[in-house]
Motif scaffolding. Sequence first.
Motif, mmCIF file in Angstrom:
data_model
loop_
_atom_site.group_PDB
_atom_site.id
_atom_site.type_symbol
_atom_site.label_atom_id
_atom_site.label_comp_id
_atom_site.label_asym_id
_atom_site.label_seq_id
_atom_site.Cartn_x
_atom_site.Cartn_y
_atom_site.Cartn_z
ATOM 1 N N LYS A 21 -4.434 -0.043 -0.570
ATOM 2 C CA LYS A 21 -3.162 -0.579 -0.076
ATOM 3 C C LYS A 21 -2.189 -0.564 -1.243
ATOM 4 O O LYS A 21 -2.353 -1.312 -2.202
ATOM 5 C CB LYS A 21 -3.318 -2.015 0.431
ATOM 6 N N SER A 23 1.602 -1.003 -2.884
ATOM 7 C CA SER A 23 2.836 -1.739 -2.620
ATOM 8 C C SER A 23 3.671 -1.821 -3.879
ATOM 9 O O SER A 23 3.174 -1.637 -4.994
ATOM 10 C CB SER A 23 2.519 -3.143 -2.098
ATOM 11 N N ASN A 41 6.204 -5.279 -1.240
ATOM 12 C CA ASN A 41 6.631 -4.455 -0.115
ATOM 13 C C ASN A 41 5.745 -3.221 -0.057
ATOM 14 O O ASN A 41 5.493 -2.591 -1.087
ATOM 15 C CB ASN A 41 8.092 -4.022 -0.297
ATOM 16 N N PRO A 42 5.266 -2.861 1.134
ATOM 17 C CA PRO A 42 4.387 -1.692 1.224
ATOM 18 C C PRO A 42 5.121 -0.410 0.829
ATOM 19 O O PRO A 42 6.320 -0.265 1.071
ATOM 20 C CB PRO A 42 3.967 -1.655 2.688
#
Length: 109
Positions: A21, A23, A41-42
Motif C-alpha cells: 500500500k 501513499s 493520501n493513497p
Amino acid sequence: MSRVIRRVILLPRHVATGAVKQSYFSGFIEDAHGVRLDHSNPVPPPVALAIVTFGEREFNLIHLDGEGRELTDTRHESLDDALAQGLRESTIQPADWDVVSEPYDRVGP
C-alpha cells in the motif's frame, strides 16, 4: 549516472495484489480523542513501471503515471529483487519486462 534498464506498461493482466500500500505522507492529524494519526493520501495506480539502476548495488522500481512522471519508488539491492517486487505488487512476469538502456531523468512530485 542513472539508467533505465527495464520497463513495462501495465496491462489488464497485471493485477495489483494489494501486497503493498503506497501513499504520500501529508502530516499528522488528531482524532476526536486527541490521538495523533498519520494522515496519508493513497498514490494513484501506476500506468507503467521502470527499473532504474544508480550503481552496481542500487536498483529502484519506479512507479510512473500516464505522463511518465514518477509517483513513487522502492529501493532494491539487485535487479532480481526489483523484478521480484514487480511480481509481488502487480503480477508482472519476468518476460513482461522490456529490456532497455537509457538515461533516467527523474520527473515527478
